[in-house]
Design a protein around this motif. Structure first.
Motif, PDB file in Angstrom:
ATOM      1  N   GLU A 126     -12.732  -0.714   2.890  1.00  0.00           N
ATOM      2  CA  GLU A 126     -13.703  -1.374   2.015  1.00  0.00           C
ATOM      3  C   GLU A 126     -13.054  -2.110   0.845  1.00  0.00           C
ATOM      4  N   CYS A 127     -11.747  -1.928   0.619  1.00  0.00           N
ATOM      5  CA  CYS A 127     -11.113  -2.601  -0.526  1.00  0.00           C
ATOM      6  C   CYS A 127     -10.583  -3.985  -0.117  1.00  0.00           C
ATOM      7  N   ASP A 128     -11.232  -5.038  -0.621  1.00  0.00           N
ATOM      8  CA  ASP A 128     -10.800  -6.412  -0.326  1.00  0.00           C
ATOM      9  C   ASP A 128      -9.374  -6.649  -0.817  1.00  0.00           C
ATOM     10  N   ARG A 129      -9.084  -6.072  -1.964  1.00  0.00           N
ATOM     11  CA  ARG A 129      -7.771  -6.333  -2.554  1.00  0.00           C
ATOM     12  C   ARG A 129      -6.648  -5.720  -1.705  1.00  0.00           C
ATOM     13  N   ALA A 130      -6.920  -4.587  -1.102  1.00  0.00           N
ATOM     14  CA  ALA A 130      -5.906  -3.964  -0.228  1.00  0.00           C
ATOM     15  C   ALA A 130      -5.607  -4.879   0.963  1.00  0.00           C
ATOM     16  N   LEU A 131      -6.645  -5.529   1.510  1.00  0.00           N
ATOM     17  CA  LEU A 131      -6.419  -6.458   2.629  1.00  0.00           C
ATOM     18  C   LEU A 131      -5.584  -7.657   2.160  1.00  0.00           C
ATOM     19  N   TYR A 132      -5.902  -8.155   0.977  1.00  0.00           N
ATOM     20  CA  TYR A 132      -5.163  -9.289   0.407  1.00  0.00           C
ATOM     21  C   TYR A 132      -3.680  -8.903   0.212  1.00  0.00           C
ATOM     22  N   TYR A 133      -3.453  -7.715  -0.339  1.00  0.00           N
ATOM     23  CA  TYR A 133      -2.068  -7.271  -0.568  1.00  0.00           C
ATOM     24  C   TYR A 133      -1.319  -7.080   0.750  1.00  0.00           C
ATOM     25  N   ASN A 134      -1.986  -6.579   1.760  1.00  0.00           N
ATOM     26  CA  ASN A 134      -1.329  -6.439   3.074  1.00  0.00           C
ATOM     27  C   ASN A 134      -0.921  -7.805   3.592  1.00  0.00           C
ATOM     28  N   LEU A 135      -1.857  -8.750   3.514  1.00  0.00           N
ATOM     29  CA  LEU A 135      -1.596 -10.103   4.018  1.00  0.00           C
ATOM     30  C   LEU A 135      -0.438 -10.757   3.268  1.00  0.00           C
ATOM     31  N   ARG A 136      -0.363 -10.472   1.976  1.00  0.00           N
ATOM     32  CA  ARG A 136       0.673 -11.115   1.132  1.00  0.00           C
ATOM     33  C   ARG A 136       1.959 -10.298   1.051  1.00  0.00           C
ATOM     34  N   TRP A 137       2.038  -9.192   1.800  1.00  0.00           N
ATOM     35  CA  TRP A 137       3.254  -8.370   1.890  1.00  0.00           C
ATOM     36  C   TRP A 137       3.763  -7.946   0.512  1.00  0.00           C
ATOM     37  N   VAL A 138       2.891  -7.566  -0.379  1.00  0.00           N
ATOM     38  CA  VAL A 138       3.344  -7.311  -1.754  1.00  0.00           C
ATOM     39  C   VAL A 138       4.149  -6.015  -1.890  1.00  0.00           C
ATOM     40  N   SER A 139       3.866  -5.028  -1.023  1.00  0.00           N
ATOM     41  CA  SER A 139       4.529  -3.726  -1.178  1.00  0.00           C
ATOM     42  C   SER A 139       5.574  -3.543  -0.087  1.00  0.00           C
ATOM     43  N   GLU A 140       6.585  -2.728  -0.387  1.00  0.00           N
ATOM     44  CA  GLU A 140       7.601  -2.425   0.618  1.00  0.00           C
ATOM     45  C   GLU A 140       6.939  -1.687   1.786  1.00  0.00           C
ATOM     46  N   PRO A 141       7.415  -1.919   3.018  1.00  0.00           N
ATOM     47  CA  PRO A 141       6.847  -1.149   4.140  1.00  0.00           C
ATOM     48  C   PRO A 141       7.036   0.346   3.880  1.00  0.00           C
ATOM     49  N   GLU A 142       6.045   1.132   4.290  1.00  0.00           N
ATOM     50  CA  GLU A 142       6.103   2.574   4.032  1.00  0.00           C
ATOM     51  C   GLU A 142       7.215   3.231   4.851  1.00  0.00           C
ATOM     52  N   GLU A 143       7.925   4.169   4.208  1.00  0.00           N
ATOM     53  CA  GLU A 143       8.899   4.973   4.940  1.00  0.00           C
ATOM     54  C   GLU A 143       8.130   6.117   5.592  1.00  0.00           C
ATOM     55  N   ILE A 144       8.135   6.173   6.909  1.00  0.00           N
ATOM     56  CA  ILE A 144       7.379   7.218   7.610  1.00  0.00           C
ATOM     57  C   ILE A 144       8.370   8.251   8.133  1.00  0.00           C
ATOM     58  N   ASP A 145       8.118   9.535   7.813  1.00  0.00           N
ATOM     59  CA  ASP A 145       9.104  10.548   8.223  1.00  0.00           C
ATOM     60  C   ASP A 145       9.011  10.822   9.723  1.00  0.00           C
ATOM     61  N   GLY A 146      10.107  11.396  10.232  1.00  0.00           N
ATOM     62  CA  GLY A 146      10.262  11.579  11.679  1.00  0.00           C
ATOM     63  C   GLY A 146       9.150  12.389  12.308  1.00  0.00           C
ATOM     64  N   ARG A 147       8.673  13.425  11.623  1.00  0.00           N
ATOM     65  CA  ARG A 147       7.623  14.262  12.216  1.00  0.00           C
ATOM     66  C   ARG A 147       6.348  13.444  12.417  1.00  0.00           C
ATOM     67  N   LYS A 148       6.027  12.609  11.397  1.00  0.00           N
ATOM     68  CA  LYS A 148       4.819  11.790  11.513  1.00  0.00           C
ATOM     69  C   LYS A 148       4.968  10.737  12.624  1.00  0.00           C
ATOM     70  N   LEU A 149       6.174  10.187  12.736  1.00  0.00           N
ATOM     71  CA  LEU A 149       6.406   9.209  13.815  1.00  0.00           C
ATOM     72  C   LEU A 149       6.213   9.867  15.173  1.00  0.00           C
TER      73      LEU A 149
END
Ligand code: SF4
Ligand code: SF4
Length: 316
Positions: free
Chosen positions: A39-62
């Motif tokens: 529901e957050c428009d701004r989160a979609l905008y930030y995803n599209l604009r690549w503003v944040s570093e890609p998340e580091e996902i730990d091995g167990r979650k992968l």
């Protein structure tokens, strides 16, 4: 006194590290159909604009993600076992000139409740708690992001029903829900995404309180509420624009050319942040020298741009 945790066995650590080493970080080329239920428009905008570093996902979650992929195969064979034909797995979804994108899990013919209707398929695996929520509240309320995927898939492929099939990873229970296409919902969501895509300015925040629970778990919180600098890529540059009429095409007005994905990720020395992304007030600029000066929220003055190599923060 709390017990001292047992050290993790080296073998287990090595397995997790191997998952992490094999994990490819990638930025979505557009707004993923799986995000539209956010529901957050701004989160979609930030995803599209690549503003944040890609998340580091730990091995167990992968490893959990890979298990989810295997469950998808099991659910397909479940359907085939009862005579349902599953086809079109991984067919692509492209809307809004490719800026909305995704893939479907498949399409099915011979679904028991309506054998002559082609259904879109959406397969999910869930832990016990999530599974019980889905059963109780149904897809739309319990998992709005899954609902968005189902709706966008039906819209793109011209289908009227979706088979949403979920397995409980704890006890193998299955849940099936037939979701009806909602044309009005889809048209509204596509229009919403187009406003986000073709606008330089970030939309309003979901909440102005960084402690709001959805913001606390949002990967963009540091940029959105904390004044962190966005990543330097073309997507955060004042000269870049998403284009109509291609497949998620972007172009650069500074160099008057289309931008390949690798170029967008690398940016160039002429990068100049979109002023809307900076946590400060624009106070001066020079078009010839290509710089913009800001008074930052903490009172310092900061100059962004190619001619700002010797810039130093100065107290206000
Ligand atoms: S931190 Fe909150 S307001 Fe900002 S993008 Fe994330 S969810 Fe939206
Ligand atoms: S000026 Fe450089 S960083 Fe900005 S959009 Fe063009 S190529 Fe990308």
């Amino acid at each position: 006194m709390a017990p001292i945790p047992q050290p993790r066995a080296s073998t287990v650590q090595a397995i997790y590290r191997a998952y992490e080493a094999a994990n490819e970080h990638y930025d979505s080329l557009g707004i993923s159909v799986g995000e539209i239920g956010n529901e957050c428009d701004r989160a979609l905008y930030y995803n599209l604009r690549w503003v944040s570093e890609p998340e580091e996902i730990d091995g167990r979650k992968l490893s959990i993600f890979r298990t989810g992929d295997r469950w998808e195969e099991v659910l397909v064979s479940d359907l085939e076992r009862i005579g349902v034909e599953v086809f079109g797995q991984q067919d692509r979804i492209r809307l809004a000139d490719g800026h909305i994108r995704g893939k479907c899990d498949g399409k099915a013919m011979g679904v028991v409740e309506a054998p002559r209707t082609i259904h879109l398929c959406e397969f999910k695996s869930s832990n016990d708690k999530g599974f019980k929520e889905i059963v109780k509240q149904r897809c739309k309320e319990a998992r709005p992001t899954h609902y968005g995927q189902c709706q966008m898939g039906m819209h793109y492929f011209g289908l009227t029903r979706c088979l949403y099939l979920v397995v409980n990873k704890n006890d193998d229970a299955r849940y099936a829900e037939r979701i009806e296409y909602d044309a009005e919902w889809c048209i509204r969501q596509i229009a919403r995404c187009e406003r986000i895509i073709f606008n330089d300015a970030p939309p309003a925040r979901l909440s102005e309180d960084p402690e709001f629970f959805k913001c606390r778990f949002c990967k963009h919180r540091d940029v959105c509420h904390g004044g962190a600098m966005p990543r330097v890529t073309c997507r955060s540059c004042i000269h870049a624009s998403p284009e109509r009429g291609g497949d998620a095409a972007w172009s650069c007005s500074r160099w008057a050319k289309p931008l390949a994905i690798d170029e967008q990720k690398a940016a160039c020395p002429a990068h100049l942040y979109l002023p809307h992304l900076i946590d400060g007030e624009q106070i001066d600029c020079s078009e010839e020298e290509e710089w913009i000066e800001y008074r930052m929220r903490n009172g310092t003055v900061w100059r962004d741009g190619a001619a700002a190599n010797d810039n130093t923060d100065t107290a206000a």
